[in-house]
Design a protein around this motif. Structure first.
Motif, mmCIF file in Angstrom:
data_model
loop_
_atom_site.group_PDB
_atom_site.id
_atom_site.type_symbol
_atom_site.label_atom_id
_atom_site.label_comp_id
_atom_site.label_asym_id
_atom_site.label_seq_id
_atom_site.Cartn_x
_atom_site.Cartn_y
_atom_site.Cartn_z
ATOM 1 N N ALA A 1 0.829 -1.206 0.000
ATOM 2 C CA ALA A 1 0.000 0.000 0.000
ATOM 3 C C ALA A 1 0.865 1.258 0.000
ATOM 4 C CB ALA A 1 -0.931 -0.005 1.211
ATOM 5 N N ARG A 2 1.931 1.259 0.776
ATOM 6 C CA ARG A 2 2.806 2.428 0.785
ATOM 7 C C ARG A 2 3.496 2.626 -0.564
ATOM 8 N NH1 ARG A 2 3.653 0.602 6.187
ATOM 9 N NH2 ARG A 2 5.419 -0.699 5.516
ATOM 10 N N GLU A 3 3.905 1.527 -1.177
ATOM 11 C CA GLU A 3 4.538 1.632 -2.491
ATOM 12 C C GLU A 3 3.542 2.115 -3.536
ATOM 13 O OE1 GLU A 3 6.770 -1.842 -3.617
ATOM 14 O OE2 GLU A 3 7.288 -2.258 -1.526
ATOM 15 N N MET A 4 2.313 1.623 -3.462
ATOM 16 C CA MET A 4 1.279 2.087 -4.379
ATOM 17 C C MET A 4 0.961 3.554 -4.137
ATOM 18 S SD MET A 4 -1.297 -1.187 -4.287
ATOM 19 C CE MET A 4 -0.883 -2.739 -5.089
ATOM 20 N N GLY A 5 1.002 3.959 -2.873
ATOM 21 C CA GLY A 5 0.784 5.367 -2.558
ATOM 22 C C GLY A 5 1.839 6.259 -3.197
ATOM 23 N N LYS A 6 3.083 5.808 -3.185
ATOM 24 C CA LYS A 6 4.147 6.594 -3.811
ATOM 25 C C LYS A 6 3.950 6.718 -5.318
ATOM 26 C CE LYS A 6 7.660 5.530 -0.320
ATOM 27 N NZ LYS A 6 8.934 4.818 -0.040
ATOM 28 N N LEU A 7 3.329 5.696 -5.911
ATOM 29 C CA LEU A 7 3.036 5.740 -7.349
ATOM 30 C C LEU A 7 1.774 6.545 -7.656
ATOM 31 C CD1 LEU A 7 3.783 2.067 -8.466
ATOM 32 C CD2 LEU A 7 5.162 4.106 -8.909
ATOM 33 N N GLY A 8 1.019 6.927 -6.628
ATOM 34 C CA GLY A 8 -0.203 7.697 -6.834
ATOM 35 C C GLY A 8 -1.396 6.854 -7.227
ATOM 36 N N LEU A 9 -1.396 5.543 -6.883
ATOM 37 C CA LEU A 9 -2.463 4.645 -7.317
ATOM 38 C C LEU A 9 -3.675 4.639 -6.392
ATOM 39 C CD1 LEU A 9 -0.430 1.485 -8.432
ATOM 40 C CD2 LEU A 9 -1.255 3.395 -9.818
ATOM 41 N N VAL B 1 -6.712 -2.070 -3.939
ATOM 42 C CA VAL B 1 -6.712 -0.699 -4.448
ATOM 43 C C VAL B 1 -8.133 -0.172 -4.611
ATOM 44 C CG1 VAL B 1 -6.067 0.735 -6.429
ATOM 45 C CG2 VAL B 1 -4.459 -0.955 -5.527
ATOM 46 N N SER B 2 -9.034 -1.023 -5.123
ATOM 47 C CA SER B 2 -10.422 -0.597 -5.340
ATOM 48 C C SER B 2 -11.119 -0.236 -4.042
ATOM 49 C CB SER B 2 -11.213 -1.709 -6.048
ATOM 50 O OG SER B 2 -10.847 -1.825 -7.394
ATOM 51 N N VAL B 3 -10.968 -1.093 -3.030
ATOM 52 C CA VAL B 3 -11.635 -0.829 -1.756
ATOM 53 C C VAL B 3 -11.060 0.427 -1.106
ATOM 54 C CG1 VAL B 3 -11.988 -1.710 0.576
ATOM 55 C CG2 VAL B 3 -12.344 -3.209 -1.386
ATOM 56 N N GLN B 4 -9.741 0.570 -1.177
ATOM 57 C CA GLN B 4 -9.115 1.758 -0.608
ATOM 58 C C GLN B 4 -9.624 3.031 -1.287
ATOM 59 O OE1 GLN B 4 -7.114 2.049 1.960
ATOM 60 N NE2 GLN B 4 -5.579 3.645 1.654
ATOM 61 N N GLY B 5 -9.576 3.052 -2.625
ATOM 62 C CA GLY B 5 -9.862 4.280 -3.354
ATOM 63 C C GLY B 5 -11.314 4.487 -3.723
ATOM 64 N N SER B 6 -11.942 3.458 -4.317
ATOM 65 C CA SER B 6 -13.290 3.636 -4.855
ATOM 66 C C SER B 6 -14.385 3.440 -3.821
ATOM 67 C CB SER B 6 -13.515 2.660 -6.017
ATOM 68 O OG SER B 6 -12.749 3.046 -7.137
ATOM 69 N N ALA C 1 -4.172 8.244 0.730
ATOM 70 C CA ALA C 1 -3.583 8.387 -0.606
ATOM 71 C C ALA C 1 -2.118 7.971 -0.602
ATOM 72 C CB ALA C 1 -3.727 9.824 -1.090
ATOM 73 N N ALA C 2 -1.437 8.210 0.519
ATOM 74 C CA ALA C 2 -0.025 7.851 0.631
ATOM 75 C C ALA C 2 0.181 6.391 1.013
ATOM 76 C CB ALA C 2 0.654 8.749 1.662
ATOM 77 N N GLY C 3 -0.898 5.682 1.312
ATOM 78 C CA GLY C 3 -0.775 4.303 1.758
ATOM 79 C C GLY C 3 -0.347 4.165 3.196
ATOM 80 N N GLU C 4 -0.378 5.269 3.931
ATOM 81 C CA GLU C 4 0.010 5.236 5.339
ATOM 82 C C GLU C 4 -1.154 4.817 6.231
ATOM 83 O OE1 GLU C 4 1.448 9.129 6.037
ATOM 84 O OE2 GLU C 4 3.216 8.895 4.740
#
Length: 399
Positions: free
Chosen positions: A63-71, A107-112, A135-138
C-alpha cells in the motif's frame, strides 16, 4: 465512389489486434506501463505463493509503495490524490488484476469505496484527517456494508446506530470485508431511526474487531474479514454529513464496479496471453497445438471477447470522464466483462490441459478469483435485473 488509400503495411499485433492503444493518450499509456512494470517487479514473482498460502503478507508495504506511485484514490481530486482521468484509473485496475484480482481489490476498496465515501460524503475534518494518509498508503481503509443476511439487499441490514446523549453507539456485524483486518479506518453503514447512515470508524475504537475470514478458495491473496461492532461508541462528528440514505453506499459501489469492468478484462488478457504462449510451445502429434484448428478457434474466440471487453471498458471510461456515465451502463460493463472473462479463463484452462490447474501458470488463479468477482459488487443476477429494468421500464427485484 471512394478512392482507395495506400495498402496497410502495419503488421498485425496479436496483443492489440484492434489497435486500441492508438485510442489512448500518452499520459494514459504511461500510467498503464508504470503499473504494469510495478506489478511485474513487485508482485508477479510472489503472487502464486501468496495465493497458495492464502495470505497477503506484504499488504501494508504494498500500500505504501502504491501510494508513492499515486495509485490510491488516484481518480479523486485534492487531499493528496492524483486526480487522474477515469480511463487512467481503469487502465491501472486492468494491470493490477492482470496480476491478481486480490491486488486490484486492495486498491479498489481503498480508493473507490473507503476514500470515495469520505471524499464524497464526509466532513472537512474527515477528509483532511484521513484522505492524505490514505492516498499515501500510510492508512488503510475498508468499507462495511455487506452483512451475513444482507448481501444483494443491503436495505435489510441489521447493523444499528442509536443516539446516546451526544454520541452514536453502533452494534452489528459485516461480512466479506476486504482490507478489514489491516484497516486503520472503516466506513460503516448502519440503520438509524431516520434511515441508513454512514460513519467513519477508527478501528482502534473500543468494541470494534475485524477477525480474518479463513478457508477461502478464491481471492486468497487478499485480506478478507468480518467486522464486529459491539457497543462501538462514536462522537456525533463520526457520522458522514452527506452519507444518508441507501443511495449513498450504492453510489460508492458503482465507483468500485467501474474499476471491475477494467480489472476483469486484465485477468482475461492474462489468461489469453498465457494460453497463446503455451499453445505455440506445447507439441502434440508432432507439432505445436497452436497449429490445430480447434485450438485456433478457442484462441480466436478468446481474443474477440477480451478486446470487445476492453472496448466496452474504454467507452465507459470516456463517458465517465465526460460525467455522462449511468449506473445501468456500469452494470452492462460489469455483467458482460466479468462473465466473459470467466469464460475466457475456463477456455484457457482447456488449452493448458492438466497444466491449467497448476499455480505455475496464472489461469486457475484467475478462474478462482473471478468466481468471487462475478458475485461481489452486485451479483450477475442483480446486474441482469438492472439491465432488464432499464430495457423494459419494469423492476423485477422483488419477484
Amino acid at each position: 465512389m471512394t478512392q482507395e488509400g495506400p495498402p496497410v503495411t502495419t503488421p498485425f499485433n496479436p496483443s492489440d489486434p484492434l489497435d486500441i492503444d492508438t485510442l489512448l493518450s500518452d499520459e494514459e499509456l504511461a500510467v498503464r506501463d508504470t503499473v504494469r512494470g510495478f506489478c511485474a517487479d513487485r508482485i508477479t514473482p510472489h503472487i502464486a505463493d501468496w495465493f497458495e498460502r492464502g495470505e497477503l503478507p506484504a499488504a501494508r508495504e504494498l500500500a505504501r509503495e502504491m501510494g508513492k506511485l499515486g495509485l490510491l484514490g488516484m481518480h479523486l481530486e485534492g487531499y493528496g490524490c492524483a486526480g487522474t482521468s477515469a480511463v487512467a484509473y481503469g487502465l491501472a485496475c486492468l494491470e493490477l488484476e492482470a496480476c491478481d484480482s486480490g491486488i486490484r481489490s486492495l486498491v479498489s476498496v481503498q480508493g473507490s469505496l473507503a476514500m470515495f465515501a469520505i471524499r464524497r460524503f464526509g466532513s472537512e475534518e474527515h477528509k483532511s484527517r484521513w484522505l492524505p494518509r490514505m492516498a499515501a498508503g500510510e492508512a488503510i481503509g475498508c468499507f462495511g456494508l455487506t452483512e451475513p443476511d444482507a448481501g444483494s439487499d443491503p436495505g435489510s441490514m441489521r447493523t444499528t446506530a442509536r443516539r446516546d446523549g451526544g454520541d452514536w453507539v453502533l452494534n452489528g456485524r459485516k461480512m466479506w470485508i476486504t482490507n478489514g483486518s489491516i484497516a486503520d479506518v472503516a466506513v460503516v453503514w448502519a440503520r438509524t431511526e431516520q434511515g441508513v447512515q454512514g460513519f467513519v470508524v477508527p478501528t482502534e475504537t473500543p468494541g470494534f474487531a475485524a477477525p480474518l475470514m479463513h478457508r477461502k478458495l478464491s481471492l486468497r491473496a487478499s485480506v478478507t474479514s468480518e467486522l464486529i461492532l459491539d457497543d462501538v461508541r462514536l462522537p456525533a462528528s463520526a457520522a458522514l454529513p452527506e452519507g444518508t440514505g441507501l443511495r449513498a453506499p450504492l453510489s460508492c459501489l458503482n465507483e468500485a464496479r467501474y474499476g471491475i469492468v477494467w480489472g476483469a478484462t486484465g485477468a482475461a488478457r492474462s489468461a489469453l496471453e498465457t494460453a497463446l504462449d503455451y499453445a505455440k510451445s506445447r507439441e502434440q502429434f508432432g507439432r505445436p497445438i497452436a497449429a490445430f484448428q480447434l485450438t485456433q478457434a478457442k484462441l480466436a474466440d478468446m481474443a474477440l471477447e477480451v478486446h470487445k471487453a476492453l472496448l466496452v471498458a474504454l467507452h465507459l471510461g470516456r463517458l465517465k470522464d465526460e460525467h455522462r456515465l449511468r449506473p445501468d451502463q456500469v452494470s452492462f460493463g460489469k455483467l458482460n466483462n466479468v462473465r466473459e472473462a470467466l469464460d475466457v479463463c475456463r477456455t484457457a484452462r482447456t488449452i493448458l490441459g492438466a497444466n491449467g490447474i497448476s499455480l505455475e501458470y496464472p489461469v486457475i488463479r484467475h478462474m478462482a478469483n473471478l468466481e468471487s468477482v462475478l458475485t461481489y459488487e452486485g451479483t450477475s443476477e442483480m446486474h441482469t435485473l438492472v439491465l432488464g429494468q432499464a430495457l423494459t421500464g419494469t423492476p423485477a427485484f422483488r419477484g
